[in-house]
Enzyme design. Structure first.
Site, PDB file in Angstrom:
ATOM      1  N   LYS A  11       0.741  -1.259   0.099  1.00  0.00           N
ATOM      2  CA  LYS A  11       0.087   0.053  -0.070  1.00  0.00           C
ATOM      3  C   LYS A  11       0.935   1.237  -0.175  1.00  0.00           C
ATOM      4  O   LYS A  11       2.060   1.138   0.531  1.00  0.00           O
ATOM      5  CB  LYS A  11      -0.947  -0.064   1.364  1.00  0.00           C
ATOM      6  CG  LYS A  11      -0.277   0.295   2.421  1.00  0.00           C
ATOM      7  CD  LYS A  11       0.001   1.654   3.235  1.00  0.00           C
ATOM      8  CE  LYS A  11       1.127   1.558   4.249  1.00  0.00           C
ATOM      9  NZ  LYS A  11       1.521   3.108   4.581  1.00  0.00           N
ATOM     10  N   ASP A 145      -2.991  -1.427   9.255  1.00  0.00           N
ATOM     11  CA  ASP A 145      -3.002  -1.246   7.621  1.00  0.00           C
ATOM     12  C   ASP A 145      -3.849  -2.789   7.033  1.00  0.00           C
ATOM     13  O   ASP A 145      -3.991  -2.825   5.941  1.00  0.00           O
ATOM     14  CB  ASP A 145      -1.899  -1.420   7.150  1.00  0.00           C
ATOM     15  CG  ASP A 145      -0.998   0.182   7.405  1.00  0.00           C
ATOM     16  OD1 ASP A 145      -1.689   1.228   7.491  1.00  0.00           O
ATOM     17  OD2 ASP A 145       0.224  -0.067   7.473  1.00  0.00           O
TER      18      ASP A 145
HETATM   19  O1  C5P Z   1      -0.687  -0.971  13.769  1.00  0.00           O
HETATM   20  P1  C5P Z   1       0.731  -1.171  13.692  1.00  0.00           P
HETATM   21  O2  C5P Z   1       1.090  -2.363  14.776  1.00  0.00           O
HETATM   22  O3  C5P Z   1       0.897  -1.557  12.170  1.00  0.00           O
HETATM   23  O4  C5P Z   1       1.610  -0.083  14.041  1.00  0.00           O
HETATM   24  C1  C5P Z   1       2.854  -0.069  14.416  1.00  0.00           C
HETATM   25  C2  C5P Z   1       3.399   1.231  15.362  1.00  0.00           C
HETATM   26  O5  C5P Z   1       3.092   2.192  14.375  1.00  0.00           O
HETATM   27  C3  C5P Z   1       2.473   1.219  16.500  1.00  0.00           C
HETATM   28  O6  C5P Z   1       2.923   0.555  17.400  1.00  0.00           O
HETATM   29  C4  C5P Z   1       2.392   2.698  16.847  1.00  0.00           C
HETATM   30  O7  C5P Z   1       3.874   2.998  17.433  1.00  0.00           O
HETATM   31  C5  C5P Z   1       2.761   3.257  15.485  1.00  0.00           C
HETATM   32  N1  C5P Z   1       1.414   3.964  15.074  1.00  0.00           N
HETATM   33  C6  C5P Z   1       0.915   5.027  15.386  1.00  0.00           C
HETATM   34  N2  C5P Z   1      -0.402   5.474  15.252  1.00  0.00           N
HETATM   35  C7  C5P Z   1      -1.251   4.836  14.124  1.00  0.00           C
HETATM   36  C8  C5P Z   1      -0.395   3.714  13.453  1.00  0.00           C
HETATM   37  C9  C5P Z   1       0.505   3.192  13.697  1.00  0.00           C
HETATM   38  O8  C5P Z   1       1.437   5.584  16.494  1.00  0.00           O
HETATM   39  N3  C5P Z   1      -2.189   5.174  13.642  1.00  0.00           N
END
Ligand code: C5P
Length: 305
Positions: A11, A145
């Site tokens: 993406k 995502d």
């Molecule tokens: O959701 P995901 O596990 O892919 O996100 C990885 C890291 O990115 C999270 O632990 C967080 O620190 C950061 N993140 C965030 N805000 C979001 C998406 C991700 O702070 N909306």
């Protein structure tokens, strides 16, 4: 129970508005996602015992740094399989084989893509028969995502990125991606964003009308002008050399140039195939680029191959 093969795209975020950090540590996002034709593949082979294993392979080691993708329970694809099994009462195990093309820690959601693919592949291989809607609920628990990578195409992302809603869009776009030698941690980029923006972040980020109008019209020139990414400053603060990569693409005539998600992959919009080739050629000699790839979007989300 039979093996299942799933192809899943990377993406990009055509815009990425980021609000102030929430109590749960995540940031509210207003984004428009597009799935692009850079695909990982996940093969799920059911096992007679209850083990869940994963292997990761790539023919493109320079780009994908598979060595840093865990081949254990920390792999998001394994977590996806485990979650699906817990929710459906399946007792079988599975061997997951991931073939990586999407850059690792590149801001293109490669790990989330593999999780989305694992959900679809295991659902087929175990015959659990969950609907796409039911898989999307599990996807949201795995990462911000992951739901979009099931969905594919173009979509507006809200919440922390996990709520996906349709967007009116036409056209197929020519992209060039410049992959960096070393990945960036999404978490580290968001932390840098907090440091740089303490107290000054827009509370409710929104998707701009200019971007939505460009997509509705299928107008690459307008889309190029409307591309935006609130994580740019934070990613450049951690990787100042990315500025050079962006400049090279702009000088080569890209309609727009931003970092993909939290970076470090840089993305460039071209008018057509030839223009995309010209931009790729200009970038290929840049010292900061490990690899340069021409791509198209949008493409569908995780699908059985
Ligand atoms: O959701 P995901 O596990 O892919 O996100 C990885 C890291 O990115 C999270 O632990 C967080 O620190 C950061 N993140 C965030 N805000 C979001 C998406 C991700 O702070 N909306």
């Amino acid at each position: 129970m039979t093996p299942a093969n799933v192809r899943v795209p990377a993406k990009i975020n055509l815009c990425l508005g980021v609000g102030p950090v929430r109590d749960d540590g995540y940031h509210p996002l207003a984004t428009v996602y597009q799935a692009v034709d850079l695909h990982d593949e996940v093969r799920a082979t059911p096992r007679d015992d209850d083990e869940i294993t994963v292997t990761v392979h790539s023919d493109l080691d320079a780009r994908t740094e598979v060595a840093i993708v865990p081949e254990n329970d920390d792999n998001l694809a394994v977590k996806a399989a485990r979650l699906l099994r817990d929710r459906t009462g399946v007792t079988a195990g599975v061997d997951l084989a991931i073939r990586k093309v999407i850059p690792v820690a590149g801001g293109m959601a490669g790990g989330s893509a593999d999780a989305a693919a694992a959900l679809v592949a295991c659902n087929e291989a175990w015959g659990t028969g969950l609907t796409r809607a039911a898989l999307e609920v599990l996807a949201a628990q795995l990462g911000s995502d992951v739901p979009f990578l099931l969905h594919g195409g173009n979509a507006i992302g809200g919440g922390r990125g996990e709520t996906v809603s349709p967007v009116l869009a036409r056209g197929s776009y020519h992209w060039v991606f410049a992959m960096a030698h070393e990945g960036l941690s999404t978490r580290a980029v968001f932390a840098e964003f907090d440091r740089l923006n303490a107290g000054s972040t827009v509370a409710d980020p929104t998707v701009t009308d200019a971007l939505l109008a460009a997509l509705r019209a299928g107008d690459p020139l307008a889309l190029g002008n409307a591309l935006s990414n609130d994580l740019t400053e934070a990613a450049l603060s951690l990787r100042p050399e990315l500025e050079d990569t962006l400049s090279i693409g702009i000088e080569a005539g890209a309609l727009g140039a931003i970092l993909s998600g939290s970076g470090p992959t840089a993305m460039f919009l071209a008018t057509d195939e030839q223009h995309s080739l010209d931009i790729a050629f200009a970038l290929s000699s840049a010292s900061g680029c490990a690899d340069v790839v021409q791509s198209r979007g949008p493409v569908p989300g995780a699908r059985l191959a």
